[in-house]
Enzyme design. Structure first.
Site, PDB file in Angstrom:
ATOM      1  N   HIS A 175       1.063  -1.374   0.383  1.00 14.86           N
ATOM      2  CA  HIS A 175       0.032   0.100   0.334  1.00 14.86           C
ATOM      3  C   HIS A 175       0.994   1.284   0.000  1.00 14.86           C
ATOM      4  O   HIS A 175       0.744   2.202   0.540  1.00 14.86           O
ATOM      5  CB  HIS A 175      -0.652  -0.171   0.816  1.00 14.86           C
ATOM      6  CG  HIS A 175      -1.689  -1.641   2.095  1.00 14.86           C
ATOM      7  ND1 HIS A 175      -2.919  -1.535   0.753  1.00 14.86           N
ATOM      8  CD2 HIS A 175      -1.649  -2.154   2.602  1.00 14.86           C
ATOM      9  CE1 HIS A 175      -3.218  -2.435   1.048  1.00 14.86           C
ATOM     10  NE2 HIS A 175      -2.402  -3.140   2.028  1.00 14.86           N
ATOM     11  N   GLU A 217      10.592   8.459 -16.854  1.00  9.02           N
ATOM     12  CA  GLU A 217       9.523   9.196 -17.127  1.00  9.02           C
ATOM     13  C   GLU A 217       9.156   8.751 -18.526  1.00  9.02           C
ATOM     14  O   GLU A 217       8.627   8.624 -18.612  1.00  9.02           O
ATOM     15  CB  GLU A 217       9.995  10.736 -17.040  1.00  9.02           C
ATOM     16  CG  GLU A 217       9.808  11.174 -15.376  1.00  9.02           C
ATOM     17  CD  GLU A 217      10.110  12.874 -15.377  1.00  9.02           C
ATOM     18  OE1 GLU A 217       9.133  12.765 -14.776  1.00  9.02           O
ATOM     19  OE2 GLU A 217      11.232  13.150 -15.710  1.00  9.02           O
ATOM     20  N   LYS A 269      18.226  21.394 -10.404  1.00 10.03           N
ATOM     21  CA  LYS A 269      17.287  20.164 -10.159  1.00 10.03           C
ATOM     22  C   LYS A 269      17.951  18.903 -11.465  1.00 10.03           C
ATOM     23  O   LYS A 269      18.930  19.622 -11.837  1.00 10.03           O
ATOM     24  CB  LYS A 269      16.364  20.448 -11.787  1.00 10.03           C
ATOM     25  CG  LYS A 269      15.343  20.968 -10.569  1.00 10.03           C
ATOM     26  CD  LYS A 269      13.514  20.521 -10.140  1.00 10.03           C
ATOM     27  CE  LYS A 269      12.580  19.774 -11.427  1.00 10.03           C
ATOM     28  NZ  LYS A 269      11.700  19.541 -10.881  1.00 10.03           N
TER      29      LYS A 269
END
Ligand code: ARG
Length: 472
Positions: free
Chosen positions: A170, A304, A297
């Site tokens: 979960h 992705e 970043k």
């Protein structure tokens, strides 16, 4: 004969360039645009020429075409292949597809004998043959790429057989596991993906050639010979099935879709693991990119994109299923729509596998962050309950209850389970002694999971060694 292709190219500019005689007018521009597949099926040139060579050789052996014409056809085909490889053949949309383009060029090179090549066959069995040959190669390439990915995963798994991380259910901390164990889970998935592709390859390896347009042919062809020459196991048993079935493509696309889903799950984990919040892994410069505006970043773009490309691969499967549904036997031009989804899915999947292999091989693992997260999540609460069962003979349900109360105490104090003083533990269960400490450490917890297929480091090392034997 079936589809009038023995006069492949007409010189008459005013009539239809392909069908000549019966067609007085050229197709409308938009007709040519919707009808032509050369833009994408040129990828089949090598398979198309191989199929034609096998067919021609058989026609000669059967006395259907003379050996002089056969020799001219074979050498012409070889020349065309070389020309295409050198980029010297300009494909013509008016000639629709790769089959007609090759045949038209053959006529330019060897003259009228070219028209004999299409005896006893049709573009319908031709294209089905080409596509099976193409997919067979694509599956073999993909298998090699998946082996590379499994190897990268196994290497990291061996390195991190004892690296503790939180195992989640979960998405909540459940029990500590080792990173090696987690990675080997994907080795199993990709192993099954390879198995599915191999199954598909086995079933697709039947040769449609000689099914002709749909009904077979009256020429005394030898389908066993062409099947053998092209490395097929046997000729397809039913001519109508042979020209209209694309379930080999659907089957591959299903396997590809599932493989993409597996890659996507791993990609999603990499995105999470490499986030500042998790900090479990650092991706290499080679597989990340910066931001044009935010200097701090390091974006996991490759992961992705692997995740994102799953959409088009699953989409390809759906597209072909919908195309096939409700299509009466046998061949319909709808079937031309099989190629673009197949090519795109196969290309995308290959790219994803290769990118994933690079990411996995290059990533650095932050074992300290993983361990700290495993400890922070009270992930040894099950071990605590198990200890109460084993040492104090407490029924598991009661042990579960006691362990939950102890977690509550740790939570209230903002400490790890292992940091709770014995006094606090005894408030919940007075018989607890200091030996409980041993099971509260995450290393102990993973080391105790020695059941077959479990996460104990020794098990993981053995599983990695075994995976090497099974898959590499
Ligand atoms: N380009 C066609 C395809 O990809 C080849 C077969 C054409 N057959 C026909 N009867 N028009 O399906």
């Amino acid at each position: 004969m079936s589809d009038k292709a023995s006069t492949a190219a007409s010189d008459d500019e005013d009539t239809n360039p392909t069908w000549g005689g019966r067609f007085a007018a050229r197709p409308a521009g938009v007709m040519e645009e919707i009808n032509a597949s050369i833009g994408f099926d040129k990828r089949l040139y090598a398979q198309d020429i191989a199929g034609s060579r096998a067919h021609c050789t058989m026609l000669v052996a059967q006395g259907i075409v003379t050996s002089e014409d056969g020799a001219a056809i074979l050498s012409g085909l070889d020349r065309i292949r070389r020309q295409i490889e050198r980029g010297e053949l300009a494909f013509d949309t008016a000639l629709e597809d790769i089959h007609m383009n090759v045949e038209a060029r053959l006529k330019e090179i060897i003259g009228d004998a070219a028209g004999r090549l299409h005896t006893g066959r049709s573009r319908n069995d031709q294209v089905a043959t080409d596509l099976r040959l193409w997919l067979r190669d694509a599956i073999d390439r993909l298998d090699g790429e998946l082996v590379g990915l499994q190897a990268a995963l196994i290497d990291q798994a061996e390195r991190h057989a004892a690296t503790v991380m939180p195992g989640l259910t979960h998405l909540q901390p459940a029990q500590p596991v080792t990173f090696g164990h987690h990675l080997l889970a994907y080795v199993e998935m990709f192993g099954r993906d390879r198995g599915r592709a191999a199954d598909c390859r086995k079933r697709l390896n039947e040769c449609p050639l000689g099914a002709a347009a749909l009904a077979g042919t009256s020429f005394p062809i030898d389908r066993e010979a062409t099947a053998r020459a092209l490395g097929f196991d046997r000729p397809a048993a039913n001519s109508m099935d042979a020209v209209s079935d694309r379930d080999f493509v659907v089957e591959f696309l299903s396997a590809a879709a599932l493989g993409a889903v597996h890659l996507s799950r791993l990609a999603e984990e990499i995105v999470m693991w490499s986030s500042a919040q998790f900090g479990f892994v650092t991706l290499s410069d080679a597989f990340t990119s910066g931001s044009s505006i935010m200097p701090q970043k390091r974006n996991p773009d490759a992961a992705e994109l692997v995740r994102g490309k799953t959409g088009r691969i699953v989409g390809a499967l759906v597209a072909l299923l919908v195309t096939m549904k409700g299509l009466a036997l046998s061949y319909g031009k709808d079937l031309q729509e099989d190629k673009e989804p197949l090519f795109d899915a196969a290309d995308s999947l290959s790219l994803c596998v290769r990118a994933m292999t690079g990411m996995i091989a290059d990533m650095t693992v932050n074992a300290e962050a993983m361990r700290a997260a495993a400890e922070a999540g009270y992930a040894t609460a099950t071990d605590l309950a198990d200890w109460l069962v084993r040492r104090l003979d407490v029924p598991f349900r009661d042990a579960h209850h006691a362990a939950a109360r102890i977690v509550g105490l740790a939570e209230a104090r903002g400490v790890r389970l292992a940091d709770l003083p014995l006094k606090a533990l005894r408030e919940v269960e007075p018989r607890i002694d200091k030996t409980i400490r041993e099971v509260l450490a995450v290393e102990r917890a993973v080391a105790s999971r020695t059941s077959f297929g479990g996460t104990a480091p020794d098990r993981v090392r053995a599983a990695a060694a075994r995976a090497r034997e099974r898959f590499l």
